[in-house]
Scaffold this active site. Structure first.
Site, PDB file in Angstrom:
ATOM      1  N   SER A  36       0.772  -1.098   0.106  1.00 16.35           N
ATOM      2  CA  SER A  36      -0.108  -0.025   0.002  1.00 16.35           C
ATOM      3  C   SER A  36       0.921   1.257  -0.057  1.00 16.35           C
ATOM      4  O   SER A  36       0.317   2.392   0.128  1.00 16.35           O
ATOM      5  CB  SER A  36      -0.890  -0.231   1.106  1.00 16.35           C
ATOM      6  OG  SER A  36      -0.215  -0.053   2.301  1.00 16.35           O
ATOM      7  N   TYR A  68       4.521   2.168  -7.118  1.00 25.12           N
ATOM      8  CA  TYR A  68       3.281   1.950  -6.421  1.00 25.12           C
ATOM      9  C   TYR A  68       1.991   2.454  -7.285  1.00 25.12           C
ATOM     10  O   TYR A  68       1.217   1.798  -7.792  1.00 25.12           O
ATOM     11  CB  TYR A  68       3.312   2.293  -5.355  1.00 25.12           C
ATOM     12  CG  TYR A  68       1.915   2.365  -4.364  1.00 25.12           C
ATOM     13  CD1 TYR A  68       1.210   1.123  -4.087  1.00 25.12           C
ATOM     14  CD2 TYR A  68       1.224   3.659  -4.186  1.00 25.12           C
ATOM     15  CE1 TYR A  68      -0.027   1.167  -3.571  1.00 25.12           C
ATOM     16  CE2 TYR A  68       0.061   3.697  -3.563  1.00 25.12           C
ATOM     17  CZ  TYR A  68      -0.801   2.476  -3.230  1.00 25.12           C
ATOM     18  OH  TYR A  68      -1.843   2.554  -2.524  1.00 25.12           O
TER      19      TYR A  68
END
Ligand code: 15L
Length: 266
Positions: free
Chosen positions: A71, A132
């Site tokens: 995350s 990410y």
């Protein structure tokens, strides 16, 4: 109805579990870390990159909420394997198992290098701020492919900051309250077609459109403004002209996440 939640032991999964519980609904909680199931829950310990395990985990499932993966920013190999390959495996398992609805946790970091100018529209063109963020763009593309080619209903949530309460002044704009997150997931698991929707509460200082969310039935109820005085007293008034407030991705756009500063963790 049975909902499979990947990454169920993570921050958002933990906030959502009690909020998605319903009479007649089973939450199947999947994570690499064992999860203790409560009433109305089942637990599966599995890696999202394990295709056989994921097909098995989809048995009897009506909708998948895919929260699994890193995350935050990680070295490329980790992002490639866990976030990008993991999402491919989840979608492919859903296809093989005949699951109709898939909700993908995307992120504001898919578009983090966009400057902050007024209210950003829905379907803002990708401008990832990290590897990410690249994985979130890729996951939105995979979702689009599985919708167009195989007819899965896919909704990608460009989540802002989903925490119990905003933690800094940027989050006065990007906050998605846990209750609004649950409302958004409820709307998304019922949505048909393919959508990319901002995951943000009805914040007074919001930067992102709520139109596409409303089009699928999401009506946020919370506003971070109730936390504003306290956060501004602590951190000062945010300056929209300078980093980290001048770009949508905030501190994720900073040099501390340059490739030379990333260390492999696995
Ligand atoms: C995210 O995508 C991250 O998962 C979360 O940890 C927060 O940092 C959030 O974005 C954010 O932008 O606040």
């Amino acid at each position: 109805m049975r909902i499979l939640i990947t990454g169920a032991a993570g921050g958002v999964g933990t906030l959502l579990r009690p909020r998605l519980a319903r009479e007649g609904r089973v939450l199947r909680l999947l994570d690499v870390t064992p999860v203790e199931p409560g009433p109305g829950e089942e637990a599966v310990t599995a890696d999202i990159t394990d295709q056989d395990a994921m097909v098995k985990a989809m048995d009897g499932v009506d909708a998948v909420l895919h929260l699994g993966g890193h995350s935050t920013e990680h070295p490329w190999d980790d992002i490639l394997q866990v976030n990008i390959n993991g999402t491919y495996v989840v979608l492919e398992a859903a296809r093989r198992a005949g699951v109709r609805h898939v909700v993908l946790a995307s992120s504001n970091h898919a578009v983090g290098f966009h400057p902050r100018t007024g209210e950003a529209p829905d379907y803002l063109f990708p401008r990832p701020d990290t590897f990410y963020g690249v994985s979130k763009v890729t996951n939105e593309a995979l979702g689009s492919l599985y919708h167009d080619r195989y007819g899965l209903a896919v909704t990608c949530l460009r989540i802002g900051s989903c925490f119990e309460r905003p933690r800094d002044t940027r989050m006065l704009s990007s906050w998605l309250s846990p209750d609004d997150c649950a409302r958004l997931v409820e709307a998304s698991i019922a949505a048909e077609g393919y959508h990319v929707v901002w995951g943000v509460s009805a914040n007074t200082r919001r930067w992102w459109s709520l139109e596409e969310g409303r089009a699928i039935g999401f009506e946020p109820q919370d506003d971070s403004e109730v936390f504003a005085a306290e956060l501004i007293a602590q951190y000062g008034e945010p300056d929209p002209g300078t980093p980290p407030h001048s770009l949508l991705g905030g501190s994720f756009c900073g040099p501390q996440l340059d490739v030379d500063n990333l260390t492999r963790e696995r």
